[in-house]
Design an enzyme around this catalytic site. Structure first.
Site, PDB file in Angstrom:
ATOM      1  N   GLU A 162       0.850  -1.181   0.000  1.00 22.71           N
ATOM      2  CA  GLU A 162       0.000   0.000   0.000  1.00 22.71           C
ATOM      3  C   GLU A 162       0.880   1.223   0.000  1.00 22.71           C
ATOM      4  O   GLU A 162       2.020   1.169   0.413  1.00 22.71           O
ATOM      5  CB  GLU A 162      -0.919   0.055   1.207  1.00 22.71           C
ATOM      6  CG  GLU A 162      -0.188   0.004   2.498  1.00 22.71           C
ATOM      7  CD  GLU A 162      -0.778  -1.079   3.351  1.00 22.71           C
ATOM      8  OE1 GLU A 162      -1.930  -0.902   3.735  1.00 22.71           O
ATOM      9  OE2 GLU A 162      -0.096  -2.066   3.604  1.00 22.71           O
ATOM     10  N   CYS A 179      -2.137   4.886  15.020  1.00 23.11           N
ATOM     11  CA  CYS A 179      -0.860   5.444  14.642  1.00 23.11           C
ATOM     12  C   CYS A 179       0.246   4.975  15.568  1.00 23.11           C
ATOM     13  O   CYS A 179       0.044   4.873  16.772  1.00 23.11           O
ATOM     14  CB  CYS A 179      -0.969   6.951  14.702  1.00 23.11           C
ATOM     15  SG  CYS A 179       0.568   7.731  14.360  1.00 23.11           S
ATOM     16  N   CYS A 209       1.846   8.650  17.176  1.00 21.08           N
ATOM     17  CA  CYS A 209       0.971   9.491  17.994  1.00 21.08           C
ATOM     18  C   CYS A 209       0.013   8.629  18.796  1.00 21.08           C
ATOM     19  O   CYS A 209      -1.203   8.841  18.733  1.00 21.08           O
ATOM     20  CB  CYS A 209       0.176  10.438  17.129  1.00 21.08           C
ATOM     21  SG  CYS A 209       1.000  10.933  15.640  1.00 21.08           S
ATOM     22  N   HIS A 216      -4.660  10.109  19.964  1.00 21.84           N
ATOM     23  CA  HIS A 216      -5.999   9.616  19.653  1.00 21.84           C
ATOM     24  C   HIS A 216      -6.704   9.123  20.919  1.00 21.84           C
ATOM     25  O   HIS A 216      -7.918   9.254  21.051  1.00 21.84           O
ATOM     26  CB  HIS A 216      -5.932   8.501  18.614  1.00 21.84           C
ATOM     27  CG  HIS A 216      -5.564   9.010  17.251  1.00 21.84           C
ATOM     28  ND1 HIS A 216      -6.428   9.764  16.495  1.00 21.84           N
ATOM     29  CD2 HIS A 216      -4.427   8.914  16.537  1.00 21.84           C
ATOM     30  CE1 HIS A 216      -5.828  10.093  15.354  1.00 21.84           C
ATOM     31  NE2 HIS A 216      -4.612   9.593  15.354  1.00 21.84           N
ATOM     32  N   ARG A 268       1.257  17.326  15.468  1.00 16.57           N
ATOM     33  CA  ARG A 268       1.121  17.715  14.066  1.00 16.57           C
ATOM     34  C   ARG A 268      -0.031  18.681  13.809  1.00 16.57           C
ATOM     35  O   ARG A 268      -0.225  19.114  12.677  1.00 16.57           O
ATOM     36  CB  ARG A 268       0.958  16.466  13.204  1.00 16.57           C
ATOM     37  CG  ARG A 268       2.268  15.744  13.061  1.00 16.57           C
ATOM     38  CD  ARG A 268       2.150  14.289  12.712  1.00 16.57           C
ATOM     39  NE  ARG A 268       3.471  13.683  12.803  1.00 16.57           N
ATOM     40  CZ  ARG A 268       4.050  13.324  13.949  1.00 16.57           C
ATOM     41  NH1 ARG A 268       3.411  13.459  15.100  1.00 16.57           N
ATOM     42  NH2 ARG A 268       5.266  12.826  13.969  1.00 16.57           N
ATOM     43  N   SER A 321      -3.133  15.814   9.639  1.00  8.59           N
ATOM     44  CA  SER A 321      -2.555  15.713   8.304  1.00  8.59           C
ATOM     45  C   SER A 321      -3.624  15.686   7.220  1.00  8.59           C
ATOM     46  O   SER A 321      -3.302  15.809   6.039  1.00  8.59           O
ATOM     47  CB  SER A 321      -1.639  14.497   8.203  1.00  8.59           C
ATOM     48  OG  SER A 321      -0.557  14.664   9.088  1.00  8.59           O
ATOM     49  N   CYS A 330       1.894  13.042   8.690  1.00  2.27           N
ATOM     50  CA  CYS A 330       1.468  11.894   9.469  1.00  2.27           C
ATOM     51  C   CYS A 330       0.756  10.953   8.517  1.00  2.27           C
ATOM     52  O   CYS A 330      -0.436  10.796   8.577  1.00  2.27           O
ATOM     53  CB  CYS A 330       0.523  12.374  10.551  1.00  2.27           C
ATOM     54  SG  CYS A 330      -0.457  11.120  11.324  1.00  2.27           S
ATOM     55  N   CYS A 375       1.560   6.248   8.808  1.00  5.63           N
ATOM     56  CA  CYS A 375       1.204   5.552  10.028  1.00  5.63           C
ATOM     57  C   CYS A 375       0.422   4.300   9.692  1.00  5.63           C
ATOM     58  O   CYS A 375      -0.085   4.136   8.605  1.00  5.63           O
ATOM     59  CB  CYS A 375       0.387   6.432  10.951  1.00  5.63           C
ATOM     60  SG  CYS A 375      -0.701   7.550  10.149  1.00  5.63           S
TER      61      CYS A 375
END
Lengths: 572, 163
Positions: A13, A60, A63, A67, A484, A507, A551, A554
């Site tokens: 990906e 992530c 970070c 979250h 960020r 982001s 970001c 992640c």
């Protein structure tokens, strides 16, 4: 006229991909695409709202805490729960130490390599390096013998063909301007920063209960007890260990990070006129001074909330979270009501409609849908979020300490505030913010220590822990300044379960595609006008993109056994 | 070890929110079920440099992760030696791409990299958004776990810490 694509390829990906049109050595138009589907929101529906933070924390790998915090704040806002002051302060300490560690790592281990030529450091004279280092800072490891040792260590790596994290940079690129001695000093501090961040982040192990993922978040407070008589709780010993680490953090920022930025900047002052971008900036603000949720107490925050339009620092507009909405006109999603108009996060939809090319491909169809990111807008306008937005909003709001540090940095470089609207300004703002927040972390620790000392050991408000105490439906949002930029989680709770969940990440604000009006996001705007010396090696694109601290990559770390190039640069 | 930590670590990597992306973490927990002495099980998620303190100073580090390899099919078990594991990537776009290879590179620069390094991986069947492994990957997981246990046993014999 050439078109360039920069794409970290992992074959399974993609991540962040930049396409840029170059004319006469300058970018005339740019497109930013996230080529990885996320859609984490769909996992959350039907789950217990009290567990949401645990899942979102896994979004992530860098970070983790942000979250978790935005999620518990969203649930607390929905259910009208106010955590005790101690819990807010502990959350602030975790976040502040996250900021310091994250910004230091970003600067030394990612962004500095855009400005520092590692290989050129081999030509440095250790004595001259020591003289340079001593002239800018009282940082202890600055002797000629120290720099000689670093140089020979680097030499060993180069000779063994093991540059490790330094492999395959654009070394020798004409856009590198530092003298060898400044490069060697930076390499030395790169190594020190590795050791520093490793020790410093022990704060998270102490307050998080477990490493590496924190386990102590809890709707209504924190799941780490305070007990001055216990070994297994926040006690006097732990508070003093944390104080030692926070002080070390502040010293590193004062003696290395800030002086290094000030030493490197004069060689790259042309970057104070490049990469400005949108000129609109938004900060949610953060670090509650009291106990209230930032969602309902915007004036009780250490870093202020507000919006700046068109680089006009004379006015900070108040921010209304309900004016946030997201377009999917150029994103691989469909809205039931059509893709021309945006939806507010409470009504947001996450229905994928991938219309992009199958890899390998040369270029995306940027006339149509071309990114997995949505295009968030504030009151219909594209805005930049992150350290520069926060520092500008604080500066324009008259935040005493921010004004002091910004003016001192500008004074040292002999430039005015207009240079802040640039790639270099973004990089300087991140350093300034790190200093201000490293200082504030000690104030928060003082406040926590004093509160505990007064006999308040409360860390959790359990009054609405039981779902039977909740209303049939509830809605709330959690706002948080992540390193960020502004992050928000939006939850609708129905019959004690998550009915709807949306996450608007920093982001996405910065890296999203064109909106329904054809207006690009912050990356796309900032790249326009960027000079490109060598289309095969577009170092300049990385400088501006890295200045935002993207970001993107992640969430997916599949090892590629075959060592394929992670960045593919295509030029046509 | 002077700091009381286990000399060997099993580091499960991956994101549990993307089905088989999380197979390394799941495999690490299952290796943990064998309750080996001198072995610590770590859930590394998708962390990068934050793993440095966990890695440094160990005698051996075994990484478990989802992997892709040229010509491989889903369910294949892949074993990597140190050279393949620390192969650095090219330019990074984001700090979030700092993965295990870069973190091991950093440990090596600091002179604190584990002496014994290996990785066991499985080629994923599914990377769809969702919590939990695909049924096919779950079925193949024991093969990955026994490969991991064999490496740990060999290391322990070589280092004679199982006496």
């Amino acid at each position: 006229m050439a078109k360039i694509a920069v794409d970290p390829v992992t074959r399974i990906e993609g991540h962040l991909r930049i396409e840029a049109q170059v004319d006469a050595g300058q970018i005339t138009e740019a497109w930013s695409s996230c080529t990885m589907w996320r859609g984490i929101e769909t996992i959350l529906e039907g789950r217990d709202p009290r567990d949401a933070w645990y899942y979102t924390q896994r979004i992530c790998g860098v970070c983790t805490t942000v979250h978790a915090l935005a999620s518990v704040r969203a649930v607390e806002n929905a259910l009208d729960i106010t955590p005790p002051l101690n819990a807010q302060l502990i959350r602030n300490l975790i976040t502040l130490s996250q900021f310091v560690q994250d910004h230091v790592v970003h600067f030394y281990h990612l962004h500095a390599l855009d400005w520092v030529d590692i290989v050129s450091a081999l030509d440095a004279d250790p004595a001259a390096t020591a003289a340079l280092a001593s002239s800018i800072s009282s940082y202890p490891k600055s002797s000629p013998s120290h720099f000689a040792a670093v140089r020979s260590r680097l030499q060993g790596f180069v000779e063994a063909g093991q540059l490790g994290p330094f492999s395959n940079g654009y070394w020798g690129h004409e856009a590198y301007k530092l003298p060898p001695e400044a490069n060697l000093m930076a390499v030395s501090h790169y190594l020190d920063a590795l050791e520093f961040q490793r020790d410093y982040i022990r704060i998270h192990a102490m307050l998080g209960g477990k490493n590496p993922h924190l386990q102590t978040y809890l709707v209504g407070g924190m799941a780490i007890p305070i007990d001055l008589n216990s070994q297994d709780a926040i006690n006097a010993d732990m508070l003093s260990q944390i104080r030692v680490l926070l002080r070390k953090g502040l010293e590193f920022v004062q003696q290395a990070y800030i002086p290094d930025v000030l030493a490197v900047a004069p060689f790259y002052l042309e970057w104070a006129g490049i990469g400005g971008g949108l000129g609109n900036f938004m900060a949610f603000g953060d670090f509650p001074l009291g106990g209230a949720n930032p969602a309902v107490a915007p004036d009780d925050l250490y870093l202020p909330r507000g919006v700046i339009y068109d680089k006009d620092l004379s006015t900070v507009h108040p921010l209304d979270p309900l004016k946030i909405s997201e377009y999917v006109t150029h994103s691989w999603y469909d809205y039931e009501s059509g893709d021309a108009s945006p939806l507010a996060p409470f009504d947001g939809e996450t229905t994928p409609n991938f219309a992009g090319p199958q890899p390998p491909y040369e270029f995306l169809d940027t006339e149509g849908k071309y990114s997995w990111l949505k295009s968030p807008r504030y009151d219909g306008r594209a805005v930049e979020v992150g350290p520069l937005a926060r520092m500008l909003v604080a500066y324009a709001s008259g935040h005493e300490r921010v004004v002091e540090v910004v003016d001192s940095v500008l004074g040292t470089l002999g430039v005015g505030a207009e240079v802040l609207f640039s790639t270099l300004g973004r990089t300087a703002a991140r350093a300034i913010e790190t200093l201000v927040l490293a200082e504030h972390s000690l104030e928060v620790l003082d406040q926590l220590t004093a509160n505990i000392g007064s006999g308040d050991w409360d860390v959790h408000n359990g009054s609405k822990w039981e779902p039977s105490s909740w209303p049939a439906t509830a809605q709330g949002f959690g706002m948080h300044e992540a390193p960020r930029g502004g992050l928000s989680h939006w939850i609708t709770i129905k019959d004690q379960k998550i009915d709807h969940y949306q996450i608007v990440v920093p982001s996405t604000w910065n890296g999203g595609p064109r909106d329904g009006n054809g207006i690009g996001g912050a990356y796309e705007a900032a790249l326009v006008g960027t000079p490109i010396a060598d289309e095969e090696r577009p170092l300049e694109i990385l400088r501006t993109i890295h200045s935002f601290d993207p970001c993107m990559a992640c969430a997916a770390h599949v090892i590629d056994k075959d060592g394929n190039p992670v960045v593919e640069v295509t030029v046509t | 070890m002077s700091d009381g930590r286990a000399p060997f670590a099993v580091l499960g990597l991956g994101n549990e929110l993307f089905t088989d992306e999380g197979l390394g973490v799941q495999a690490a927990f299952e290796v943990g079920d064998a309750l080996l002495d001198d072995v610590e099980i770590l859930d590394g998620g998708t962390l990068g440099l934050a793993l440095l303190p966990e890695i440094e100073g160990r005698t051996g580090l075994l990484v478990l992760d989802a992997m892709v390899a040229e010509g491989s099919s889903p369910g294949d078990i892949v074993v990597l030696g140190p050279e393949e594991l620390v192969r650095p990537r090219m330019l990074l776009m984001s700090a979030h791409q700092v993965g295990i290879a870069e973190t091991l590179g950093a440990a090596s620069l600091l002179g604190t990299s584990p002496r014994l390094l290996a990785a066991v991986g499985m080629v994923p069947y599914s990377l769809e958004t969702g919590y939990g492994l695909s049924p096919a990957a779950l079925e193949r997981l024991p093969g990955m776990v026994s490969e991991a246990l064999a490496i740990l046993e060999r290391w322990k014999v070589e280092e004679s810490v199982d006496a």
